[in-house]
Write a protein that holds these residues in place. Structure first.
Motif, PDB file in Angstrom:
ATOM      1  N   SER A 532       0.604  -1.186   0.032  1.00 12.17           N
ATOM      2  CA  SER A 532      -0.673  -0.153   0.420  1.00 12.17           C
ATOM      3  C   SER A 532       0.753   1.093   0.163  1.00 12.17           C
ATOM      4  O   SER A 532       1.948   1.360   0.103  1.00 12.17           O
ATOM      5  N   THR A 533       0.095   2.693  -0.385  1.00 14.61           N
ATOM      6  CA  THR A 533       1.020   3.676   0.432  1.00 14.61           C
ATOM      7  C   THR A 533       1.460   4.240   1.188  1.00 14.61           C
ATOM      8  O   THR A 533       2.544   4.406   1.346  1.00 14.61           O
ATOM      9  N   LEU A 534       1.191   3.808   2.649  1.00 18.81           N
ATOM     10  CA  LEU A 534       1.273   3.504   3.371  1.00 18.81           C
ATOM     11  C   LEU A 534       2.614   2.775   4.257  1.00 18.81           C
ATOM     12  O   LEU A 534       3.132   3.939   4.602  1.00 18.81           O
ATOM     13  N   HIS A 535       2.466   1.702   3.186  1.00 17.52           N
ATOM     14  CA  HIS A 535       3.331   0.953   3.869  1.00 17.52           C
ATOM     15  C   HIS A 535       4.490   1.132   2.804  1.00 17.52           C
ATOM     16  O   HIS A 535       5.860   1.073   3.285  1.00 17.52           O
ATOM     17  N   ALA A 536       4.589   1.405   1.741  1.00 21.55           N
ATOM     18  CA  ALA A 536       6.040   2.370   1.624  1.00 21.55           C
ATOM     19  C   ALA A 536       5.955   3.867   2.091  1.00 21.55           C
ATOM     20  O   ALA A 536       8.202   3.838   2.388  1.00 21.55           O
ATOM     21  N   LEU A 537       4.987   4.337   2.442  1.00 22.98           N
ATOM     22  CA  LEU A 537       6.054   5.818   3.791  1.00 22.98           C
ATOM     23  C   LEU A 537       6.294   5.188   4.749  1.00 22.98           C
ATOM     24  O   LEU A 537       7.926   6.070   4.782  1.00 22.98           O
ATOM     25  N   ARG A 538       6.636   4.059   5.253  1.00 17.70           N
ATOM     26  CA  ARG A 538       7.195   3.225   6.842  1.00 17.70           C
ATOM     27  C   ARG A 538       7.607   2.930   6.124  1.00 17.70           C
ATOM     28  O   ARG A 538       9.301   3.023   6.752  1.00 17.70           O
ATOM     29  N   THR A 539       8.377   1.400   4.838  1.00 18.20           N
ATOM     30  CA  THR A 539       9.511   1.486   3.892  1.00 18.20           C
ATOM     31  C   THR A 539      10.767   2.521   4.233  1.00 18.20           C
ATOM     32  O   THR A 539      11.711   2.010   4.084  1.00 18.20           O
ATOM     33  N   LEU A 540      10.119   4.394   3.172  1.00 19.47           N
ATOM     34  CA  LEU A 540      11.374   4.015   3.459  1.00 19.47           C
ATOM     35  C   LEU A 540      11.639   5.673   4.166  1.00 19.47           C
ATOM     36  O   LEU A 540      12.822   6.055   3.965  1.00 19.47           O
ATOM     37  N   GLU A 541      10.625   5.323   5.709  1.00 18.45           N
ATOM     38  CA  GLU A 541      11.498   6.718   6.398  1.00 18.45           C
ATOM     39  C   GLU A 541      12.841   6.140   7.008  1.00 18.45           C
ATOM     40  O   GLU A 541      12.509   7.459   7.043  1.00 18.45           O
ATOM     41  N   HIS A 542      13.481   4.917   7.074  1.00 18.35           N
ATOM     42  CA  HIS A 542      14.222   4.719   7.628  1.00 18.35           C
ATOM     43  C   HIS A 542      15.356   4.576   6.860  1.00 18.35           C
ATOM     44  O   HIS A 542      15.207   3.255   6.705  1.00 18.35           O
ATOM     45  N   PRO A 543      16.074   5.278   6.282  1.00 19.19           N
ATOM     46  CA  PRO A 543      16.960   4.400   5.367  1.00 19.19           C
ATOM     47  C   PRO A 543      17.937   3.096   6.149  1.00 19.19           C
ATOM     48  O   PRO A 543      18.184   3.240   7.278  1.00 19.19           O
ATOM     49  N   ARG A 544      17.811   2.181   5.446  1.00 16.86           N
ATOM     50  CA  ARG A 544      18.788   1.029   5.930  1.00 16.86           C
ATOM     51  C   ARG A 544      20.082   1.277   4.905  1.00 16.86           C
ATOM     52  O   ARG A 544      20.695   1.001   4.573  1.00 16.86           O
ATOM     53  N   TRP A 545      21.355   1.654   5.878  1.00 19.73           N
ATOM     54  CA  TRP A 545      22.668   2.256   5.557  1.00 19.73           C
ATOM     55  C   TRP A 545      23.308   1.109   5.148  1.00 19.73           C
ATOM     56  O   TRP A 545      24.459   0.865   4.619  1.00 19.73           O
ATOM     57  N   GLU A 546      23.062  -0.476   6.184  1.00 21.59           N
ATOM     58  CA  GLU A 546      23.764  -1.453   6.254  1.00 21.59           C
ATOM     59  C   GLU A 546      23.282  -1.874   4.814  1.00 21.59           C
ATOM     60  O   GLU A 546      24.356  -3.059   4.089  1.00 21.59           O
ATOM     61  N   ASP A 547      22.581  -2.125   4.086  1.00 16.64           N
ATOM     62  CA  ASP A 547      22.029  -2.801   2.619  1.00 16.64           C
ATOM     63  C   ASP A 547      22.982  -1.612   1.551  1.00 16.64           C
ATOM     64  O   ASP A 547      22.725  -1.565   0.685  1.00 16.64           O
ATOM     65  N   TYR A 548      23.697  -0.455   2.043  1.00 17.52           N
ATOM     66  CA  TYR A 548      25.105   0.126   1.311  1.00 17.52           C
ATOM     67  C   TYR A 548      26.524  -0.440   1.155  1.00 17.52           C
ATOM     68  O   TYR A 548      26.622  -0.343   1.934  1.00 17.52           O
ATOM     69  N   MET A 549      26.554   0.078  -0.099  1.00 15.52           N
ATOM     70  CA  MET A 549      28.912  -0.380   0.662  1.00 15.52           C
ATOM     71  C   MET A 549      28.636   1.408   0.665  1.00 15.52           C
ATOM     72  O   MET A 549      28.316   2.157  -0.447  1.00 15.52           O
ATOM     73  N   TYR A 550      30.405   1.781   0.499  1.00 18.94           N
ATOM     74  CA  TYR A 550      30.473   3.439   0.592  1.00 18.94           C
ATOM     75  C   TYR A 550      32.441   3.085   0.070  1.00 18.94           C
ATOM     76  O   TYR A 550      32.743   2.343  -0.131  1.00 18.94           O
TER      77      TYR A 550
END
Length: 596
Positions: A532-550
């Protein structure tokens, strides 16, 4: 890169001790952020939101927004076809941080939406950052520098129809081009043979005049409209009173919904819920000037809109109720020509194809000067359209409301690491991380990418959240002095797996031709978010920085805390500014005192 913050391979204690001995503190304050070049592609809803938020949330940046059209607004600039209008409530089709109270109708006409976007650009003083008629034609990520190298085409000043190209670079690239931006002609024999006027709905070029002015000489014309998507559904009723005859050529079937939130509108405005596109009266607009009333009205309307998600789930009570209600509504409106219902009302579930209210469409089909033709088109002739049953209709104008290229093959090459193009990466179907980025393409974030659309609810809320996610990623790059931020391949793979397991539960996986499935009847769903739209908003609310490389800016830096700088803040370094900023009202977070 490894899975940690920086790749730091330690070959024994000696190397580790040497690295530590060589480490030097940065000669900058912790909040003395490096200068960054931010480039945004597109000046529609996404690009405008990005321009506002990057300027608001970041300092020490160079910002430019490249827009290929001659004006802002994206699809609301380029589309000018008859009847163009929003197909969700106007008050829910605006940014969360604006309060437009004078919408003319429940489903606002296209020119009004375009003017709204122009007013937002003016309010937030964005025009100095927007380059109109500047088109991205090539993008390449340069691994040594961590920058995107962009080739931009622009008109030659003072010379009509001539263009020149120049190079630009970006530390961070944000695209807001969307999946419905590249319209396509239908594959019909003889398409170029027609000697009358032919338009695509997405290229209805009327210049600066209105579509009403453009068709004022069509009173004696016969017009063929090909399609039954959201554009055709708006074009047919718009032209019905303007031309001698309209022939609508329809290949598939589609659901026409009752007005979205019609019951809620009736409840809030005390109006007839059967009115499909209610025009707000002067008293309505005056009432909206009350900020308390308007805030509640808008909140309740959008909450109602966001409540339709259960209808997208297979065999849900809301889905079954929608099928029953929409079928009854369509049959009632087609009472004058009931045979049309046999060719128009689908067997597939409501919302398998994009659902639209289509005010006035079914009523227009029942008018004497409108013909509904479900027989497939064989070919287009110099004078009209011939169907497979041998019948030929002489036409003066043909409008192809046949949609867009939804294969996610962008019109400009985008080359990531190791020379891999995004076009290649997205074959046979696109894969992303949470719809916003792709492995192998560092420092690139997007809005309205693959799987970013919604089958119900507020799309604008998702656009804003995608923009803010990108802003947070850019801030992290700037704050921690990173050369690159790139999502991990396994994170993309895991999200892809989630998509594959989510959609079989929904009506979107039923057999129906839709842009949700790249124009196919069956197959991979690439147009919609898995939830849902509300699900998407919660999903993107707090980035999971551990899913990235730097990667650090300086390849010689092996300490993850180099960004801490010289141990002080900038106000201390220059000995001016607020040294107690943490006590300011905008910084304080005062907890409420419990009642017991």
């Amino acid at each position: 890169m490894g899975s940690g913050h920086f790749a730091n391979v330690r070959n024994g204690a000696t190397n580790d001790q040497q690295t530590r001995a060589e480490f030097k503190l940065g000669d900058f304050a912790i909040d003395e952020h490096r200068r960054m070049k931010i480039v945004v592609i597109g000046a529609g809803f996404s690009g405008i939101a990005a321009g506002i938020r990057f300027r608001q949330k970041m300092q020490n940046i160079d910002l430019v927004i490249y827009e290929k059209n001659a004006g802002v607004g994206g699809t609301w600039y380029s589309n000018k076809y008859p009847g163009l209008a929003c197909d969700i409530p106007s008050h829910s089709y605006q940014f969360s941080f604006t309060n437009k109270t004078d919408w003319s109708s429940f489903y606002a006409p296209g020119p009004e939406i375009r003017k709204y976007l122009e007013s937002v650009v003016d309010t937030y003083k964005l025009m100095p950052y927007i380059k109109l008629q500047y088109q991205l034609v090539h993008a390449r990520y340069d691994e040594p520098s961590g920058k995107w190298h962009l080739r931009i085409r622009k008109p030659v000043e003072g010379v009509a129809e001539q263009f020149e190209e120049f190079e630009d670079t970006a530390d961070f690239l944000f695209t807001g081009v969307g999946g419905l931006a590249r319209w396509s002609w239908p594959s019909i024999e003889g398409l170029r043979d027609f000697q009358g006027k032919m338009f695509h709905s997405a290229d209805f070029d009327v210049g600066e005049q209105t579509w009403q002015d453009a068709v004022k000489n069509w009173k004696n014309k016969k017009v063929g409209v090909i399609g039954v998507g959201s554009s055709a559904i708006q074009i047919v009723p718009a032209l019905q009173n303007e031309v001698a005859k309209v022939i609508n050529y329809v290949r598939g079937k589609t659901w026409l919904s009752a007005p979205f939130s019609g019951t809620k509108l009736a409840e809030l405005t005390k109006r007839d819920p059967n009115v499909e596109n209610y025009a707000f009266s002067e008293s309505d607009i005056e009432a909206f000037k009350d900020p308390v009333y308007y805030k509640q009205f808008r909140h309740d309307l959008e909450a109602d809109l966001n409540g339709a998600h259960p209808a997208t789930l297979r065999d849900s009570p809301m889905q079954e109720g929608a099928r029953k209600d929409f079928r009854e509504s369509m049959l009632k409106k087609l009472a004058k020509k009931p045979w049309i219902a046999d060719h128009l009302i689908p067997d597939f579930a409501v919302a398998c194809r994009r659902l639209t209210p289509g005010p006035g469409y079914l009523e227009a089909l029942c008018e004497d000067n409108v013909d509904f033709v479900s027989t497939h088109i064989k070919r287009i002739t110099p004078t009209g359209i011939e169907t497979v049953d041998g019948k030929h209709e002489e036409l003066d104008v043909i409008i192809c409301a046949t949609g867009y290229d939804t294969t996610w093959q962008f019109e400009f090459p985008m080359i990531g690491r190791n020379g891999t193009s995004l076009q290649e990466r997205w074959r046979p179907h696109p894969e992303t991380y949470l719809t916003i980025c792709v492995d192998g393409f560092p420092n690139l974030f997007m809005s309205l990418g693959p799987n970013a659309g919604v089958g119900s609810g507020s799309l604008l809320a998702i656009i804003e959240r995608q923009v803010m996610y990108a802003v947070e990623a850019a801030k992290k790059m700037q704050r921690e002095r990173l050369k690159s931020i790139e999502v991990k391949e396994e994170a993309v793979r895991d999200f892809d797996e989630y998509l594959e397991h989510y959609f079989p539960r929904t009506v979107f996986s039923e057999k129906c031709r839709s842009w949700y499935k790249m124009g196919q009847e069956e197959g991979r769903i690439t147009g919609l978010y898995p939830g849902s739209t509300l699900h998407a908003l919660r999903t993107l609310e707090h980035p999971r920085w551990e899913d990235y490389m730097y990667e650090p800016l300086d390849s010689g830096v092996h300490n993850r805390f180099f960004w801490l700088g010289d141990g002080q803040t900038y106000v201390e370094k220059v000995n001016e500014g607020d040294r107690a900023w943490y006590l300011n009202d905008n910084e304080l977070d005062i907890p409420p005192v419990p009642d017991n």
